[in-house]
Design a protein around this motif. Sequence first.
Motif, mmCIF file in Angstrom:
data_model
loop_
_atom_site.group_PDB
_atom_site.id
_atom_site.type_symbol
_atom_site.label_atom_id
_atom_site.label_comp_id
_atom_site.label_asym_id
_atom_site.label_seq_id
_atom_site.Cartn_x
_atom_site.Cartn_y
_atom_site.Cartn_z
ATOM 1 N N THR A 1 -3.150 2.137 -9.379
ATOM 2 C CA THR A 1 -4.559 2.108 -9.003
ATOM 3 C C THR A 1 -5.351 1.762 -10.255
ATOM 4 N N ASN B 1 2.648 -1.669 4.563
ATOM 5 C CA ASN B 1 2.054 -0.340 4.586
ATOM 6 C C ASN B 1 3.114 0.749 4.414
ATOM 7 N N THR C 1 -3.452 1.217 7.803
ATOM 8 C CA THR C 1 -4.395 0.680 6.817
ATOM 9 C C THR C 1 -4.700 -0.769 7.185
ATOM 10 N N MET D 1 -7.453 3.276 -3.480
ATOM 11 C CA MET D 1 -7.028 1.971 -2.973
ATOM 12 C C MET D 1 -8.128 0.926 -3.162
ATOM 13 N N GLN E 1 -8.975 6.520 2.019
ATOM 14 C CA GLN E 1 -8.129 5.578 1.275
ATOM 15 C C GLN E 1 -8.802 5.076 -0.004
ATOM 16 N N TRP F 1 -3.289 7.189 -3.933
ATOM 17 C CA TRP F 1 -2.812 6.042 -3.165
ATOM 18 C C TRP F 1 -3.260 4.768 -3.870
ATOM 19 N N GLY F 2 -2.406 3.750 -3.850
ATOM 20 C CA GLY F 2 -2.765 2.506 -4.517
ATOM 21 C C GLY F 2 -1.968 1.350 -3.958
ATOM 22 N N TYR F 3 -1.837 0.315 -4.770
ATOM 23 C CA TYR F 3 -1.082 -0.880 -4.374
ATOM 24 C C TYR F 3 -0.058 -1.219 -5.460
ATOM 25 N N HIS G 1 -10.049 -3.890 -0.620
ATOM 26 C CA HIS G 1 -9.918 -2.458 -0.316
ATOM 27 C C HIS G 1 -9.621 -2.302 1.172
ATOM 28 N N ALA H 1 0.868 -1.185 0.000
ATOM 29 C CA ALA H 1 0.000 0.000 0.000
ATOM 30 C C ALA H 1 0.899 1.227 0.000
ATOM 31 N N GLY I 1 -5.156 -1.607 -7.692
ATOM 32 C CA GLY I 1 -4.050 -2.510 -7.398
ATOM 33 C C GLY I 1 -4.093 -3.690 -8.350
#
Length: 448
Positions: free
Chosen positions: A107, A126, A132, A190, A185, A101-103, A177, A85, A109
Amino acid sequence: MIRRSFLQLGSAAAGVALVTHATKTQAAEAPPGHAPQAVPAIAPDTPAARSPVVAPGGQVAVVTPNGSTLPWRLVGGVKVGHLIAEPVDHEFAPGLRAQVWGYNGGTPGPTIEAIEGDRVRIYVTNRLPEPTTVHWHGIILPNGMDGVAGLNQRPIDPGETFAYEFTLRHAGTFMYHPHYDEMTQIALGMVGMLIVHPKRPPGPRVDRDFVLMTHEWKLNVGAKRPDPNEMSDFNVLTFNSKSFPATQPLLVGRGERVRIRLGNLGPMDHHPIHLHGLNFKVTATDGGFVPESAQVPDTTVLMPVGSTRVIEFVPDEPGDWGMHCHMTHHVMTQMGHGLPPMVGVDTKKLDHRMSRVMPEYMTMGTKGMGGMGEMEMKIPHNSLPMRGGPGPFSYIDMGGMFTVLKVRDDPAAAPNAWYRHPAGTVAGPANTARMAADGIDPAAASRR
Ligand SMILES: [Cu+2]
């Protein structure tokens, strides 16, 4: 002067003032704005090759347009994966970037893809500035793996890595998520899909399998980050976090069985997703498979927030077919918001007065908003033109949550090309002699 200033001026006078190419000389001298970039209508890396078979019954791999699939490492019979994350520098479309924000650098993820009965261990690191968790939306698993901060586990602090481990007991189309500060988030991007192929597929084998996540963002013009506190007025609408024309088209073969797994983890809105040129049936939701006797034919599927809908179809008409949210404001982008209604307004006096202080001034929108996107007007740095992108006949007047389903006799051929229409199959100006023969009065047609 940047366009925003023009807009403010125009709004104050109940008008919409834009600089057009008719006044290019002055416009070229305008400081920090930039002209909308010409973007390729078709993304260059369309997956045209046939997807590999990855699951029993000839089930093909899921393709995530504009996205990726999480790699597994097999350790002692367990599929091991790693989600990170983290903040991501994301491009929504050429000309519009933001910190989201993503993975794993993106985005949504990476799509997690597994087979019913698999044991999976997913590490979550994280790298965000706040705690998160990950919730596995729709998966039935031990309670302590469900990811609701406070209820099922303590939050994962910045810098920490947690391990989630469970067996995928049910096949289906699920999502993941955070369940800590969801408002921030999720709004910042996310989200991800989690696909579990069945051991025994309940329906006919499909040739193509895509995932598309709808999402909505509030990104003020000039802002570095989306606004996660927005509740209703979203101005960037996306499929897999891309706005048309950056949405990668879905390329399929005529007569192939196609599956599209739609997921909506947007903050607030449901999206009626409409497909042109075919009809489909909803074969599954995140709750399971829909029995064949209950599958209703449709051309639009409503995507409620927090759910998945799986549609399947066999297209038999080749062409470039639109696929889009049917809410008209969801195929607009930033510039469609907050403008005064101008259709039918007489602006002669206003234009005359304004021209004394600003020679390049011209009120627009009095005949409708069509064509606004393609004008070579100055737009503020890091923003999208009103909507759309270049098409094979003229400018395509839709943007945002819009993509193209390309149905081809040979799906491996020329993925970047527009459909070539057989002679006589494109609408065009009517022949007056033919109109008369058909009993249509040409005089009535030319009356205004
Ligand atoms: Cu929508």
